[in-house]
Design an enzyme around this catalytic site. Sequence first.
Site, PDB file in Angstrom:
ATOM      1  N   LYS A 159      91.120  43.207  10.304  1.00 38.88           N
ATOM      2  CA  LYS A 159      89.827  42.638  10.650  1.00 38.88           C
ATOM      3  C   LYS A 159      89.140  42.447   9.339  1.00 38.88           C
ATOM      4  CE  LYS A 159      85.702  43.051  13.503  1.00 38.88           C
ATOM      5  NZ  LYS A 159      85.061  43.891  14.588  1.00 38.88           N
ATOM      6  N   SER A 235      84.149  41.242  18.645  1.00 38.81           N
ATOM      7  CA  SER A 235      84.233  40.414  17.294  1.00 38.81           C
ATOM      8  C   SER A 235      85.514  40.155  16.682  1.00 38.81           C
ATOM      9  CB  SER A 235      83.171  41.107  16.344  1.00 38.81           C
ATOM     10  OG  SER A 235      83.542  42.272  16.175  1.00 38.81           O
ATOM     11  N   GLY A 256      82.410  48.115  18.117  1.00 38.39           N
ATOM     12  CA  GLY A 256      80.892  48.935  18.298  1.00 38.39           C
ATOM     13  C   GLY A 256      80.372  48.614  19.618  1.00 38.39           C
ATOM     14  N   GLY A 257      81.144  47.763  20.196  1.00 38.75           N
ATOM     15  CA  GLY A 257      80.417  47.773  21.694  1.00 38.75           C
ATOM     16  C   GLY A 257      81.486  47.105  22.774  1.00 38.75           C
ATOM     17  N   GLY A 258      82.866  47.125  22.100  1.00 42.47           N
ATOM     18  CA  GLY A 258      84.004  46.250  22.915  1.00 42.47           C
ATOM     19  C   GLY A 258      84.735  45.348  22.205  1.00 42.47           C
ATOM     20  N   SER A 259      84.480  45.592  20.605  1.00 44.60           N
ATOM     21  CA  SER A 259      85.039  44.392  19.857  1.00 44.60           C
ATOM     22  C   SER A 259      86.443  44.497  19.739  1.00 44.60           C
ATOM     23  CB  SER A 259      84.206  44.475  18.630  1.00 44.60           C
ATOM     24  OG  SER A 259      82.988  43.799  18.706  1.00 44.60           O
TER      25      SER A 259
END
Length: 560
Positions: A159, A235, A256-259
Site C-alpha cells: 500500500k 482503503s 484503521g476501520g476495516g481497510s
Amino acid sequence: MTKLPPTPTYTGKALLDLVELLESDKSVAAEHAAQTSFQKLRYMDIRGFPTTLPLPMKMIVEGNKHAHAQKNVSMDVSKRSPSYGYYSFWDYHMSYSKRETTPTDVAQHLIQAVEASAQHEWLRPIVKEDILRQAAASTERYNQGKPLSAMDGVFMAFKEDEAIKGYIATSGSTFLNKDNPSLDDATPIARLRAAGVIVVGQTRMQEFGWDTFGINPNSGTPRNPYKLTSSCGGSSSGCGGIIAGGVVPSALGGDGGGSIRIPSSFCGVYGLKPTVGRVSGYGSMGVCPSVGVTGPLGITADDMTMVLSIISGPDAKDEKTLLQPPLDLTIYNQTESLADLTIGIMPNWNKECLEPAIVVQLEKVLAHLKTLGAKVVEIEIKNTELARHAQMITISSEMNSFIRRFPDNHNDLLASNRAMMALLDQSTPTDYVKAQQIRTIVIKEMEDIFKEVDVIMTPTTAILAFDFPEDCFDIGMLSGGRTGNCTQFTGLANFTGIPAVAVPAGFDNEKPVSVQFFAPWYEEAQLCRLAKVCESAPGIERRCAPHSYHGNFLPKNATL
C-alpha cells in the site's frame, strides 16, 4: 438554512457543490455534522478515564515482560492450503527449488502481467529494472541452494502509505512527500526483504485512506477483478485487486476501520488486521495512529499467515510493539477438530446486513465449524452502536489532525476529504475525549466476553462489492451510508485493538462473500487457524476471478 439529506451519495458536480456549501456556510456544515457520528456523543453523560492505546490495562502492565521476548514460532506448513487455481508462495518456492523455473523468469512474466492489467489501476507505475535486479539476486541464491526463506523470490506489493526505499509514499495524495523518495523501508517491508521477498511496487489507495471505496481521481481507482465495474473496497483497494487478479500472492495493507478486511471481502481474498502493536508501524504514514495497523492480505490462509509470521515482533522503533508476546503458530495446522473452540455469534447484529446472501453463507461456514466440534453460543455486545460512533469520531479526528498539517495543500485535496474536514470543523476536543472514554468501556466489555468465548464470528461487510456510479472517477464520491455499510462490522476491532480476519465464504451473483472472526488481543494464531479451516468448508465455492493474469507465471509441467 439550506436543508441537506442525511446520507445521500454525492459524485461529480453535486460533490463539488456540497464542498463549496460546507466551506462557505458554517451553519449548513453544523446542521449536516449533527446528522453524522461526529456529534452523537456530545450530550451523553459518559464517565471514566479515556483510553488511547486500545489494550486492556493488564496487558500493558504485563507487556513489560515481553520487552526481550523470544522470536516468533514459525508456522507448520506440512498441510498446504488449497489455492483454487491461483499460485501460493509455496508454488513459487517449490518450483524454484526444483529448478523448474527461476525468479528471473517469473519476473519477466509478471512485468508483462502488470502491463496487461494496467487499465485496472491496481498498481502505481513500477520500476522494471529494480524488479529484475531483485529477481536476479534471488535466482542466484536458489542456484547456490541458499534461499533466505520459503518467501525468497516471492513477489509482493505494498500500500502506498508504507515507506519503500526509493519510492515516494504519497498516501494516495498529490502532495505528501512530493519529490522526496523514502530513504529506508518501513520495518515490515525491511523484514520481508530480509526473507527474500521481491518488492514489485506500490498499490493504489483512497486518498489518505479516508473512506472505503478506493475511488481516487489523483492516482487511479482500482477495479474489482471479479467485476470491473465494481469497487475493490478500501482503503487498501489495490492490494485486494492485485491479489485477486493473480499478479502477486500477498500484499501489505493498512487497516484503521476495516481497510484491509473490506478489500479482502470485496475481492474474495484473506485479510488480517493484527492486534495494535503486533506489527511495527515504523515507516507507515501514521494517519490514524490509535486505530491504524499494518497487516497482510493473501490469496490463501498460508500466504496471509506466512507474511504475518515475518512482519510481527518487537521493533525498538515502535514502542507499542514491545508490549507483545511472541506469535506462537503451533496451533495453525490443528484443523481436524475444533472441539477446543467456543464461537460467539450475534444473530441480531448479523441481520443488519443489507445482502441476505452474506448471512446465508455465514451460516454455511458456521455449520462446518460445528461439524468439527466447535461450540457455538449466542452473545451480545451491548455497545456496538456506541462503539461505531466513537470509532468514526476517533479515526476521522485523527485523519483530520494529520491532514491539517498541510494547510497550503487544502485545495489539492479530493473533494470528499474537504467535505469531511468541513464537517469535522464542527467537532470539539470534548467529542474526541468522550469517544476515548467509550473506548475504555467497550474494551472492558470485550474482555468480559472473551472470558466466555474464544472467537466471535460476524459478516465482514454489510454489502457486497458495489458498482461505481458513472460520474465518480473525475471528482470522487462521498456517501456516508455506503461507508457505514462497509464498516458496520469492521470498526469494532480497530476501536478496541483486537485482531480480526476476513475469510472468503463463496459467491453471490458472481461477487465474493466474506465472513469475519474476532479474537482476543494477540490471538492472531487462532484467527489464522480458523482461516485455514474455512478453506476446506464444503459447499463454499472458490474460483479465480475472470480478470486474472497469472496463467504463465509457472511452467505447465511444474510439479506443484
